[in-house]
Enzyme design. Structure first.
Site, PDB file in Angstrom:
ATOM      1  CD  GLU A 108      17.041  -6.368  -8.382  1.00 22.98           C
ATOM      2  OE1 GLU A 108      16.294  -6.943  -7.572  1.00 22.98           O
ATOM      3  OE2 GLU A 108      17.154  -6.739  -9.555  1.00 22.98           O
TER       4      GLU A 108
ATOM      5  CB  SER B 225      -0.667  -5.934  -7.001  1.00 24.98           C
ATOM      6  OG  SER B 225      -0.386  -4.972  -7.978  1.00 24.98           O
TER       7      SER B 225
ATOM      8  CB  SER C 212       0.349   3.971  -5.518  1.00 30.84           C
ATOM      9  OG  SER C 212       1.541   3.475  -6.034  1.00 30.84           O
TER      10      SER C 212
ATOM     11  N   GLY D  61       0.830  -1.204   0.000  1.00 31.46           N
ATOM     12  CA  GLY D  61       0.000   0.000   0.000  1.00 31.46           C
ATOM     13  C   GLY D  61       0.861   1.249   0.000  1.00 31.46           C
TER      14      GLY D  61
HETATM   15  C1  FAD Z   1      -0.108  -3.247 -12.872  1.00 34.04           C
HETATM   16  C2  FAD Z   1       0.208  -2.293 -11.785  1.00 34.04           C
HETATM   17  C3  FAD Z   1       0.395  -2.751 -10.501  1.00 34.04           C
HETATM   18  C4  FAD Z   1       0.649  -1.875  -9.455  1.00 34.04           C
HETATM   19  N1  FAD Z   1       0.791  -2.374  -8.202  1.00 34.04           N
HETATM   20  C5  FAD Z   1       0.977  -1.517  -7.170  1.00 34.04           C
HETATM   21  C6  FAD Z   1       1.024  -2.018  -5.832  1.00 34.04           C
HETATM   22  O1  FAD Z   1       0.877  -3.226  -5.582  1.00 34.04           O
HETATM   23  N2  FAD Z   1       1.192  -1.142  -4.828  1.00 34.04           N
HETATM   24  C7  FAD Z   1       1.345   0.195  -5.041  1.00 34.04           C
HETATM   25  O2  FAD Z   1       1.546   0.916  -4.091  1.00 34.04           O
HETATM   26  N3  FAD Z   1       1.301   0.719  -6.308  1.00 34.04           N
HETATM   27  C8  FAD Z   1       1.108  -0.115  -7.366  1.00 34.04           C
HETATM   28  N4  FAD Z   1       1.041   0.388  -8.658  1.00 34.04           N
HETATM   29  C9  FAD Z   1       1.085   1.833  -8.851  1.00 34.04           C
HETATM   30  C10 FAD Z   1       2.296   2.331  -9.614  1.00 34.04           C
HETATM   31  O3  FAD Z   1       3.436   2.312  -8.814  1.00 34.04           O
HETATM   32  C11 FAD Z   1       1.958   3.742 -10.146  1.00 34.04           C
HETATM   33  O4  FAD Z   1       0.917   3.610 -11.089  1.00 34.04           O
HETATM   34  C12 FAD Z   1       3.135   4.403 -10.808  1.00 34.04           C
HETATM   35  O5  FAD Z   1       4.143   4.712  -9.876  1.00 34.04           O
HETATM   36  C13 FAD Z   1       2.737   5.674 -11.569  1.00 34.04           C
HETATM   37  O6  FAD Z   1       1.993   6.557 -10.789  1.00 34.04           O
HETATM   38  P1  FAD Z   1       0.602   7.153 -11.314  1.00 34.04           P
HETATM   39  O7  FAD Z   1      -0.202   6.012 -11.766  1.00 34.04           O
HETATM   40  O8  FAD Z   1       0.061   8.050 -10.296  1.00 34.04           O
HETATM   41  O9  FAD Z   1       0.971   7.992 -12.610  1.00 34.04           O
HETATM   42  P2  FAD Z   1       1.454   9.519 -12.639  1.00 34.04           P
HETATM   43  O10 FAD Z   1       2.556   9.689 -11.680  1.00 34.04           O
HETATM   44  O11 FAD Z   1       0.276  10.402 -12.520  1.00 34.04           O
HETATM   45  O12 FAD Z   1       2.021   9.600 -14.103  1.00 34.04           O
HETATM   46  C14 FAD Z   1       1.221   9.875 -15.261  1.00 34.04           C
HETATM   47  C15 FAD Z   1       2.156  10.104 -16.426  1.00 34.04           C
HETATM   48  O13 FAD Z   1       3.020  11.224 -16.134  1.00 34.04           O
HETATM   49  C16 FAD Z   1       4.375  10.844 -16.254  1.00 34.04           C
HETATM   50  N5  FAD Z   1       5.167  11.554 -15.240  1.00 34.04           N
HETATM   51  C17 FAD Z   1       4.906  11.716 -13.926  1.00 34.04           C
HETATM   52  N6  FAD Z   1       5.902  12.369 -13.313  1.00 34.04           N
HETATM   53  C18 FAD Z   1       6.828  12.630 -14.255  1.00 34.04           C
HETATM   54  C19 FAD Z   1       8.098  13.272 -14.252  1.00 34.04           C
HETATM   55  N7  FAD Z   1       8.649  13.757 -13.129  1.00 34.04           N
HETATM   56  N8  FAD Z   1       8.764  13.327 -15.422  1.00 34.04           N
HETATM   57  C20 FAD Z   1       8.232  12.818 -16.570  1.00 34.04           C
HETATM   58  N9  FAD Z   1       7.056  12.216 -16.639  1.00 34.04           N
HETATM   59  C21 FAD Z   1       6.359  12.114 -15.483  1.00 34.04           C
HETATM   60  C22 FAD Z   1       4.378   9.349 -16.027  1.00 34.04           C
HETATM   61  O14 FAD Z   1       5.495   8.720 -16.631  1.00 34.04           O
HETATM   62  C23 FAD Z   1       3.072   8.913 -16.684  1.00 34.04           C
HETATM   63  O15 FAD Z   1       3.261   8.736 -18.055  1.00 34.04           O
HETATM   64  C24 FAD Z   1       0.756  -0.479  -9.716  1.00 34.04           C
HETATM   65  C25 FAD Z   1       0.575  -0.002 -11.023  1.00 34.04           C
HETATM   66  C26 FAD Z   1       0.304  -0.888 -12.043  1.00 34.04           C
HETATM   67  C27 FAD Z   1       0.108  -0.352 -13.431  1.00 34.04           C
END
Ligand code: FAD
Lengths: 395, 324
Positions: free
Chosen positions: A246, A163, A131, A129
């Site tokens: 890692e 997840s 994000s 937990g």
């Molecule tokens: C299949 C899957 C499983 C997951 N499992 C987990 C889990 O178990 N636990 C958990 O905690 N999280 C989980 N996540 C969450 C995941 O870590 C986040 O989705 C990810 O870190 C991106 O954050 P966001 O979705 O808020 O996208 P955002 O941060 O809003 O990004 C949106 C877009 O903006 C771009 N962007 C954002 N900041 C920048 C920057 N500084 N420079 C350039 N581009 C930028 C990104 O690359 C992306 O294209 C999971 C996600 C997926 C897809």
């Protein structure tokens, strides 16, 4: 430099191969994707077999119940597991790859003895937990609050994309314990049992149409202070500690799965008739297969470099980020090729003419899990540009 | 399994890199392309390091290392754009007198089935090595009739067009031809992998120093991501180049042909794309003759054709995967 197994590695490989043959043959049919209790039981059963045979926590130190295998042995184990079509870590992922190692590094004796064994035997499943709706790439801006009240923390807020939350017993949580501190300061790492009152798990449907992840709504959930890992407000550092474990094996299972999808796709192209010949006879398609084959071999070689470096202690700066970006690119490209091979059969997720269309379309979509989850491609590019190439920060 | 260079190999790479920056700085590299610009003394110095005999046994006058060591050295030479028939010399050092110590300069050509016969460094060479399916032949360069091209695409790889090839003496049959094509291809790919590092380093240095809008251009994310991608392409390329190099030494661990062709694909992509990025990062200066960016790109264009094109390589990888 060598690619051959050393004598002891070859010995280890044949032991593992022998054991896997019997163990995999003994497994029941795997459950359906949406059958969470069934998946929980299946994955736990496999983990239990690994535990009995001494392969659980293969890379964990032996004083904490692991096998203490070298990075190279770990790689061999994963390679042989893929060849034997053994189940992957599944629901055990967060526990084995993240929470367990974090507890080993930062936990108290009581926390270690309470949690590590359950992860190794498969009895306890974990989720992550971290994000939140407003905090993904910018994780340190997270807002889920934890107030200290006597011997408890009282947690309120929301987590998302968690997840396997549907099947987890524990959640590794990042929470804000000091609301006056911005960003990295003021965050703590807590163990949250998933059966506590105030936790509402709502499945979030993925692009696959499945419920691999969920949203967690937290309303005054009381977690004992003894569940704090590390110091209060030191959670950001704790969360990064596991990165230092890692050894280059993080994506091995995924890479081997992708390679097996690639091989299946070759077989499909060769057996699929089109315009009086086969799909494989189309020059442009074969060319793309060649490039992807080269990329998969390169990623495997890159993995071996990283594991070799890991065996010497530590990783080359940026290698994890670089691997992830390149792997995501290859996954996306393979998915595109799969759609070209399937052509209009890809319009059906239910198998057409015995072709595994659904599986291939799913693996195409899965490429996004690699390019988004665990730090997006763009975030990895930022890391490489700033930390490896030393380019100045934007702000 | 150990796919990172050992301490000895790191020392070897460092030694060659140091030698190249000392004795083959970029103005020297450029001068090699001028008429009569091939500097035989520097070539002899390069030979004296043992460069061409790394994988030859000590009995043959070599250093007694493995083929992977030659690969690592070619990578280092490629990153500094060290000119000359490097792979021709490495392939022939044990078979043609004088190549090992640099006193005889070879040029090499894989005789095409059709089309013009174009040979790099022919005009400076003493002997011509000719590879075809039947084997490898050698003849004095004077026996071949060639016209030197006035404007070679890569100014530091002057080429000639041969009107005819001499019969020459057979130095090995079909097996040698197969071995040379395989090894020659990989040595060219190693230079490509090195080339991709060289152009990335040049681009990164410029991105830190050049300022626009009151800050270094390297702080703009558009360029950061281009350069991060360059770095990644290099890591991918060198992974496959190293693996293929080790597989030539340990041929039982997998398909060497697949590895060599795969290395060509990843290394040619890294070199050409990274050099393009290097030109782009330099802006208008990148379009000038004076900035070195174009030299990386043009050398990459030469090397990616040596012992097999990328299209042939893709075909080979696809077929070998399918047969596996
Ligand atoms: C299949 C899957 C499983 C997951 N499992 C987990 C889990 O178990 N636990 C958990 O905690 N999280 C989980 N996540 C969450 C995941 O870590 C986040 O989705 C990810 O870190 C991106 O954050 P966001 O979705 O808020 O996208 P955002 O941060 O809003 O990004 C949106 C877009 O903006 C771009 N962007 C954002 N900041 C920048 C920057 N500084 N420079 C350039 N581009 C930028 C990104 O690359 C992306 O294209 C999971 C996600 C997926 C897809």
């Amino acid at each position: 430099m060598h690619l051959r197994d050393s004598e002891s590695d070859a010995q280890f490989r044949s032991e593992v191969r022998e054991w896997l043959r019997g163990a995999v043959a003994s497994l029941p049919e795997p459950p359906a994707t949406e059958d969470w209790p069934g998946r929980r039981t299946f994955d736990a059963h496999w983990q239990g077999l690994l535990f009995e045979a001494g392969y659980a926590g293969i890379n964990w130190p032996s004083e904490h119940g692991g096998r203490g295998a070298t990075p190279t042995e770990h790689l061999i184990f994963l390679e042989e597991s893929a060849a034997a079509k053994a189940p992957d870590v599944g629901i055990g992922f967060v526990g084995q790859m993240h929470a367990g190692p974090t507890i080993i590094a930062e936990g108290t004796e009581a926390q270690k003895s309470h949690h590590l064994r359950g992860i190794l035997t498969g009895d306890h499943a974990w989720c992550q937990g971290f994000s939140e709706p407003g905090s993904g790439s910018d994780l340190a801006s997270l807002r889920t609050r934890a107030f200290r009240d006597g011997d408890d923390y009282v947690i309120s807020g929301q987590k998302i994309w968690t997840s396997h939350a549907m099947a987890a017993d524990y959640c590794e949580m990042l929470v804000r314990t000091d609301p006056n501190e911005l960003k990295h300061k003021g965050i703590s790492w807590l163990i949250m049992p998933m059966n506590l009152p105030g936790i509402d798990v709502r499945p979030l449907v993925t692009v696959h149409g499945s419920t691999e992840f969920a949203e967690l709504f937290l309303d005054e959930v009381r977690v004992p202070v003894s569940n704090l890992i590390g110091e209060e407000n030191d959670g950001w550092r704790v969360a990064n500690v596991t990165l230092s474990f890692e050894r280059g094996t993080g994506f091995v299972g995924e890479l081997l799965d992708t390679t097996s999808v690639f091989r299946d796709l070759i077989a499909l192209a060769r057996s699929t008739k089109r315009n009086g010949a086969t799909v494989w006879d189309v020059d442009g398609i074969r060319h793309e297969f060649g490039i992807l084959g080269a990329d998969l071999d390169a990623l495997w070689a890159f993995t071996k470099r990283n594991v070799s470096q890991g065996a010497r202690g530590g990783m080359v700066m940026g290698s994890g980020s670089g691997f992830k970006v390149a792997f995501a690119t290859t996954q996306h490209r393979l998915g595109d090729l799969a759609i070209r091979v399937l052509d209009r059969a890809s319009l059906s997720l239910d198998d057409v003419d015995g072709k595994p269309t659904g599986e291939l379309v799913h693996s195409k979509l899965h490429a996004f899990a690699i390019s988004l989850g665990g730090g997006t491609t763009q975030i990895q590019q930022n890391i490489i540009a700033e930390r490896v190439l030393g380019l100045p920060r934007e702000r | 399994m150990d796919l990172q260079p050992t301490d000895d190999q790191l020392a070897l790479i460092e030694m060659v890199t140091g030698f190249a920056s000392d004795r083959f700085p970029i103005d020297v590299v450029r001068s090699f392309g001028e008429p009569n610009g091939f500097d035989r003394d520097r070539w002899t110095e390069l030979a004296a390091l043992g460069t061409f005999g790394l994988a030859l046994s000590e009995g043959e006058g070599g250093v007694g290392l493995d083929f992977i060591d030659a690969v690592l050295v070619h990578e280092a030479l490629g990153s500094a754009l060290v000119p000359g028939p490097l792979l021709a010399a490495t392939l022939s050092a044990g078979l043609v007198d004088g190549v090992l110590d640099g006193s005889v300069l070879p040029a090499i050509v894989d005789i095409p089935h059709d089309g013009p016969i174009i040979v790099e460094h022919f005009r400076s060479s003493d002997v011509l090595l000719m590879v075809d399916d039947d084997g490898v032949r050698v003849a004095p360069s004077a026996h071949a009739v060639g016209i030197d091209v006035v404007h070679s695409t890569d100014p530091t790889s002057p080429v000639s067009i041969l009107e005819s090839v001499p019969a020459g003496d057979l130095i090995g049959g079909p097996e040698l031809a197969v071995a040379w094509r395989q090894r020659g291809s990989l040595l060219a790919s190693a230079q490509l992998s090195g080339n991709s590092t060289g152009s990335t380093n040049l681009a990164v240095a410029y991105a830190k120093e050049r300022e626009q809008f009151g800050r270094p251009i390297g702080s703009f994310q558009g360029l950061k991501h281009l350069l991060a991608d360059s770095w990644i392409r290099t890591e991918i390329a060198r992974s496959s180049v190293w693996a293929a190099g080790v597989m030539i030494d340990e041929s039982d661990v997998g398909s060497v042909d697949r590895a060599v062709s795969g290395a060509r694909l990843t290394a040619a992509r890294a070199a050409t794309e990274n050099a393009k990025t290097c030109v782009q990062v330099h802006g208008g200066m990148g379009f000038t003759w004076e900035v070195d960016a174009h030299l990386f790109l043009k050398r990459a264009w030469v090397l990616e054709t040596v012992f097999g094109s990328v299209d042939e390589a893709a075909e080979i990888v696809a077929r070998l995967y399918a047969a596996d």
